[in-house]
Design a protein around this motif. Structure first.
Motif, PDB file in Angstrom:
ATOM      1  N   GLY A  73      68.178  38.950  43.371  1.00  0.00           N
ATOM      2  CA  GLY A  73      69.524  39.431  43.688  1.00  0.00           C
ATOM      3  C   GLY A  73      70.537  39.073  42.604  1.00  0.00           C
ATOM      4  O   GLY A  73      71.391  39.886  42.247  1.00  0.00           O
ATOM      5  N   ILE A  74      70.411  37.881  42.077  1.00  0.00           N
ATOM      6  CA  ILE A  74      71.301  37.463  40.980  1.00  0.00           C
ATOM      7  C   ILE A  74      71.048  38.338  39.754  1.00  0.00           C
ATOM      8  O   ILE A  74      72.002  38.822  39.125  1.00  0.00           O
ATOM      9  CB  ILE A  74      71.094  35.969  40.658  1.00  0.00           C
ATOM     10  N   ARG A  76      69.828  41.328  39.689  1.00  0.00           N
ATOM     11  CA  ARG A  76      70.294  42.681  39.987  1.00  0.00           C
ATOM     12  C   ARG A  76      71.813  42.764  39.793  1.00  0.00           C
ATOM     13  O   ARG A  76      72.317  43.701  39.179  1.00  0.00           O
ATOM     14  CB  ARG A  76      69.895  43.064  41.413  1.00  0.00           C
ATOM     15  N   ASP A  77      72.532  41.763  40.303  1.00  0.00           N
ATOM     16  CA  ASP A  77      73.996  41.732  40.160  1.00  0.00           C
ATOM     17  C   ASP A  77      74.421  41.636  38.696  1.00  0.00           C
ATOM     18  O   ASP A  77      75.459  42.183  38.316  1.00  0.00           O
ATOM     19  CB  ASP A  77      74.596  40.552  40.932  1.00  0.00           C
ATOM     20  N   ARG A  78      73.624  40.962  37.893  1.00  0.00           N
ATOM     21  CA  ARG A  78      73.937  40.781  36.473  1.00  0.00           C
ATOM     22  C   ARG A  78      73.401  41.933  35.624  1.00  0.00           C
ATOM     23  O   ARG A  78      73.562  41.933  34.417  1.00  0.00           O
ATOM     24  CB  ARG A  78      73.338  39.465  35.967  1.00  0.00           C
ATOM     25  N   ASP A  79      72.731  42.890  36.248  1.00  0.00           N
ATOM     26  CA  ASP A  79      72.124  44.032  35.554  1.00  0.00           C
ATOM     27  C   ASP A  79      71.139  43.554  34.480  1.00  0.00           C
ATOM     28  O   ASP A  79      71.105  44.071  33.368  1.00  0.00           O
ATOM     29  CB  ASP A  79      73.207  44.932  34.954  1.00  0.00           C
TER      30      ASP A  79
END
Length: 189
Positions: A73-74, A76-79
């Motif tokens: 998830g981290i 994904r959030d940071r692309d």
């Protein structure tokens, strides 16, 4: 990350190498706690993945999966596609470890799409993801896809086998051996 966090990560790494998994887990729980306080997303994701690996080593698959999913998830959030692919592949591997074969497939689909979509993907990472998907396909009875994936995995692992590596390792690439063994067994089916 602070020096205290880095020290904990290093100690956990050493403890895992020495098969002191309880010590490694203790140090990683504290490292994760430090990372949460410092609010460094990349460091937290790294520490969570290391903790997930220890939980997997200890066969606590629910905890391992939760840590890797939080790390994913981290990312994904940071692309951060490549680290996301790595975390997602491990989630799939944990599902397989727990005998939840059907739940592993979407993880491998996503990881492979991310790896194949980046020019920065290392062949070893792609080979490992292809290998995981091949195991999943073979176990669930999709033998045609399993064969195709084992061929791809073998080719990828073989491409990592440089003359210098062969000189220093003095043994064949284990990925090539494993892939070949699976292909031999599949040929008999």
């Amino acid at each position: 990350m602070t020096s205290a966090g880095l020290t904990l990560l290093w100690r956990a790494h050493q403890a895992r190498r020495e098969n002191r998994l309880g010590d490694a887990r203790r140090d990683l729980v504290e490292a994760v706690s430090i990372c949460r306080r410092e609010q460094g997303a990349a460091d937290l994701a790294f520490a969570l993945a290391r903790l997930g690996q220890i939980e997997r080593d200890l066969r606590d698959y629910d905890a391992a999966r939760a840590h890797y999913q939080e790390a994913a998830g981290i990312h994904r959030d940071r692309d951060d596609a490549l680290n996301l692919a790595h975390a997602i592949r491990h989630v799939g591997d944990i599902y397989q470890d727990a005998g939840q074969w059907e739940l592993a497939a979407p993880c491998y689909d996503e990881a492979l799409a991310l790896y194949r979509g980046s020019r920065r993907t290392r062949r070893g990472d792609l080979a490992n993801a292809v290998r995981s998907m091949a195991i999943q396909k073979e176990h669930t009875g999709d033998l045609e896809d399993a064969r195709r994936l084992w061929h791809e995995a073998r080719d990828l692992y073989a491409s990592l086998d440089t003359p210098l590596r062969r000189i220093f390792m003095r043994r064949p690439n284990p990925g090539v051996i494993e892939s070949s063994e699976h292909l031999t067994r599949l040929a008999r089916r």
